[in-house]
Scaffold this motif. Sequence first.
Motif, PDB file in Angstrom:
ATOM      1  N   LEU A 198       0.793  -1.265   0.118  1.00 37.85           N
ATOM      2  CA  LEU A 198      -0.199   0.010   0.008  1.00 37.85           C
ATOM      3  C   LEU A 198       0.820   1.290   0.083  1.00 37.85           C
ATOM      4  O   LEU A 198       1.908   1.280   0.556  1.00 37.85           O
ATOM      5  N   LYS A 199       0.464   2.395  -0.736  1.00 38.97           N
ATOM      6  CA  LYS A 199       0.815   3.540  -0.615  1.00 38.97           C
ATOM      7  C   LYS A 199       0.774   4.088   0.700  1.00 38.97           C
ATOM      8  O   LYS A 199      -0.208   3.887   1.361  1.00 38.97           O
ATOM      9  N   PRO A 200       1.776   5.011   1.297  1.00 36.20           N
ATOM     10  CA  PRO A 200       1.430   5.862   2.547  1.00 36.20           C
ATOM     11  C   PRO A 200      -0.085   6.537   2.298  1.00 36.20           C
ATOM     12  O   PRO A 200      -0.281   7.222   1.187  1.00 36.20           O
ATOM     13  N   GLY A 201      -1.032   6.093   3.180  1.00 33.69           N
ATOM     14  CA  GLY A 201      -2.212   6.685   3.184  1.00 33.69           C
ATOM     15  C   GLY A 201      -3.273   5.724   2.186  1.00 33.69           C
ATOM     16  O   GLY A 201      -4.440   5.930   2.157  1.00 33.69           O
ATOM     17  N   GLY A 202      -2.670   4.879   1.642  1.00 32.41           N
ATOM     18  CA  GLY A 202      -3.375   3.689   1.026  1.00 32.41           C
ATOM     19  C   GLY A 202      -4.419   3.035   1.855  1.00 32.41           C
ATOM     20  O   GLY A 202      -4.094   2.714   2.798  1.00 32.41           O
ATOM     21  N   CYS A 203      -5.302   2.459   1.127  1.00 30.51           N
ATOM     22  CA  CYS A 203      -6.583   2.035   1.804  1.00 30.51           C
ATOM     23  C   CYS A 203      -6.859   0.418   1.851  1.00 30.51           C
ATOM     24  O   CYS A 203      -6.292  -0.063   0.374  1.00 30.51           O
ATOM     25  N   MET A 204      -7.366  -0.283   2.696  1.00 34.78           N
ATOM     26  CA  MET A 204      -7.972  -1.516   2.681  1.00 34.78           C
ATOM     27  C   MET A 204      -9.307  -1.742   3.043  1.00 34.78           C
ATOM     28  O   MET A 204      -9.715  -0.902   3.879  1.00 34.78           O
ATOM     29  N   ALA A 205      -9.733  -2.484   2.279  1.00 37.16           N
ATOM     30  CA  ALA A 205     -11.303  -2.523   2.479  1.00 37.16           C
ATOM     31  C   ALA A 205     -11.677  -4.168   2.317  1.00 37.16           C
ATOM     32  O   ALA A 205     -11.557  -4.888   1.102  1.00 37.16           O
ATOM     33  N   LEU A 206     -12.099  -4.492   3.262  1.00 34.37           N
ATOM     34  CA  LEU A 206     -12.544  -6.275   3.636  1.00 34.37           C
ATOM     35  C   LEU A 206     -13.869  -6.254   3.579  1.00 34.37           C
ATOM     36  O   LEU A 206     -14.216  -5.728   4.751  1.00 34.37           O
ATOM     37  N   LEU A 207     -14.689  -6.842   2.924  1.00 34.19           N
ATOM     38  CA  LEU A 207     -16.000  -6.883   3.151  1.00 34.19           C
ATOM     39  C   LEU A 207     -16.546  -8.274   2.965  1.00 34.19           C
ATOM     40  O   LEU A 207     -15.730  -9.265   2.315  1.00 34.19           O
ATOM     41  N   GLY A 208     -17.884  -8.647   3.375  1.00 31.63           N
ATOM     42  CA  GLY A 208     -18.560  -9.909   3.023  1.00 31.63           C
ATOM     43  C   GLY A 208     -19.857  -9.705   3.832  1.00 31.63           C
ATOM     44  O   GLY A 208     -20.065  -8.808   4.226  1.00 31.63           O
ATOM     45  N   PHE A 209     -20.558 -10.849   3.879  1.00 32.34           N
ATOM     46  CA  PHE A 209     -21.512 -10.929   4.502  1.00 32.34           C
ATOM     47  C   PHE A 209     -21.878 -12.103   5.606  1.00 32.34           C
ATOM     48  O   PHE A 209     -21.227 -13.058   5.500  1.00 32.34           O
ATOM     49  N   CYS A 210     -22.407 -11.744   6.478  1.00 32.41           N
ATOM     50  CA  CYS A 210     -22.785 -12.708   7.604  1.00 32.41           C
ATOM     51  C   CYS A 210     -24.012 -13.637   7.538  1.00 32.41           C
ATOM     52  O   CYS A 210     -25.218 -13.109   7.676  1.00 32.41           O
ATOM     53  N   ASP A 211     -23.614 -14.831   6.833  1.00 35.01           N
ATOM     54  CA  ASP A 211     -24.896 -15.748   6.557  1.00 35.01           C
ATOM     55  C   ASP A 211     -25.584 -16.039   7.663  1.00 35.01           C
ATOM     56  O   ASP A 211     -27.096 -16.553   7.305  1.00 35.01           O
ATOM     57  N   SER A 212     -25.302 -16.020   8.972  1.00 35.26           N
ATOM     58  CA  SER A 212     -26.119 -16.536   9.990  1.00 35.26           C
ATOM     59  C   SER A 212     -27.355 -15.536  10.122  1.00 35.26           C
ATOM     60  O   SER A 212     -28.463 -15.903  10.933  1.00 35.26           O
ATOM     61  N   ASN A 213     -27.273 -14.197   9.529  1.00 29.99           N
ATOM     62  CA  ASN A 213     -28.319 -13.219   9.518  1.00 29.99           C
ATOM     63  C   ASN A 213     -29.207 -13.169   8.414  1.00 29.99           C
ATOM     64  O   ASN A 213     -29.968 -12.170   8.259  1.00 29.99           O
ATOM     65  N   THR A 214     -29.025 -14.215   7.473  1.00 29.73           N
ATOM     66  CA  THR A 214     -29.665 -14.007   6.053  1.00 29.73           C
ATOM     67  C   THR A 214     -31.395 -14.244   6.616  1.00 29.73           C
ATOM     68  O   THR A 214     -31.655 -15.277   7.416  1.00 29.73           O
ATOM     69  N   ARG A 215     -31.971 -13.499   5.829  1.00 27.98           N
ATOM     70  CA  ARG A 215     -33.519 -13.804   6.120  1.00 27.98           C
ATOM     71  C   ARG A 215     -34.305 -13.673   4.752  1.00 27.98           C
ATOM     72  O   ARG A 215     -33.842 -13.334   3.643  1.00 27.98           O
ATOM     73  N   PHE A 216     -35.610 -14.466   4.659  1.00 29.74           N
ATOM     74  CA  PHE A 216     -36.238 -14.618   3.476  1.00 29.74           C
ATOM     75  C   PHE A 216     -37.573 -13.964   3.809  1.00 29.74           C
ATOM     76  O   PHE A 216     -38.197 -14.061   4.919  1.00 29.74           O
ATOM     77  N   HIS A 217     -37.997 -13.421   2.514  1.00 33.54           N
ATOM     78  CA  HIS A 217     -39.426 -12.957   2.474  1.00 33.54           C
ATOM     79  C   HIS A 217     -40.354 -13.491   1.419  1.00 33.54           C
ATOM     80  O   HIS A 217     -40.031 -13.455  -0.012  1.00 33.54           O
TER      81      HIS A 217
END
Length: 271
Positions: free
Chosen positions: A129-148
């Motif tokens: 990473l550059k100085p000031g560069g950013c990291m973004a780590l994302l995902g979803f929590c499947d234990s909270n999945t709901r259906f409608h």
Amino acid sequence: MAYRLFEGKDHASIYHKYRFTPPDELKNIVVQYLDKKGQPHQLAVDLGCGTGQFSRLLAPHFKEVVGLDISECQLEEARTVPGFPNVTYRKGTAEELLFSDGSIDLLTAASAAHWFDQSKFLAEASRVLKPGGCMALLGFCDSNTRFHYQDCGEKLKIIYEEIKQVLSPYTSEAIALCDAKLEKLYSAIPFPDKERIEAFQTRSSIPVSNMIGFIESWSMFQAYKKKDWKSAEELLSNTQKRFLDAMGVTSPDSEIERELEYFCILASKPH
């Protein structure tokens, strides 16, 4: 340790067809975080990119996007998608990044960081990473999945949880890390400037057949299928039938509304 999954050609094809793209709104939060740190939009590297869903979301915002994955089959699927001339795909790992020191503006991983060797990945992230560069780590929590769907959302949720219970013997520790929203990884990030988005709710309508395809794309389902192909196929067909019966419909094209809870870790390397 780092895990090597999702590598077979058939699995890559299923992944490409049925895995969903993270929400545009979450991508905008990542880009706005980068802007807030005053970083240029030259190079973004998407780790564990799979078939390139998140890499392509980043494309309009960067001069160059590189999607990196250990699976050549996944990358082959990614390369079939036209219209993104500034996106390239390379084989590689998050633990050994073939980029020069201080060269990357944004490092991302969408539903992938739980598979990484934590200490090796963080050392490499700090290096590239550059100085000031950013990291973004994302995902979803499947234990909270709901259906409608009308009044049977809870029934659908029970069926879904029962499938996960059947597959639990084939579920790796990494899945638990993801369901814990990468809490250990967040704590280990050495940058003082870091923050968490704990719950970003999204809703989308999908056909029941695509929901079954999504289950088929899971690493634990593929592990089960390797051990007992016939039982795995029966599990899919029975699950589809149970969904349709609960909904009181017969067509696999019938749509349900799925509610997902995403999370995101944001961090910026010190100047």
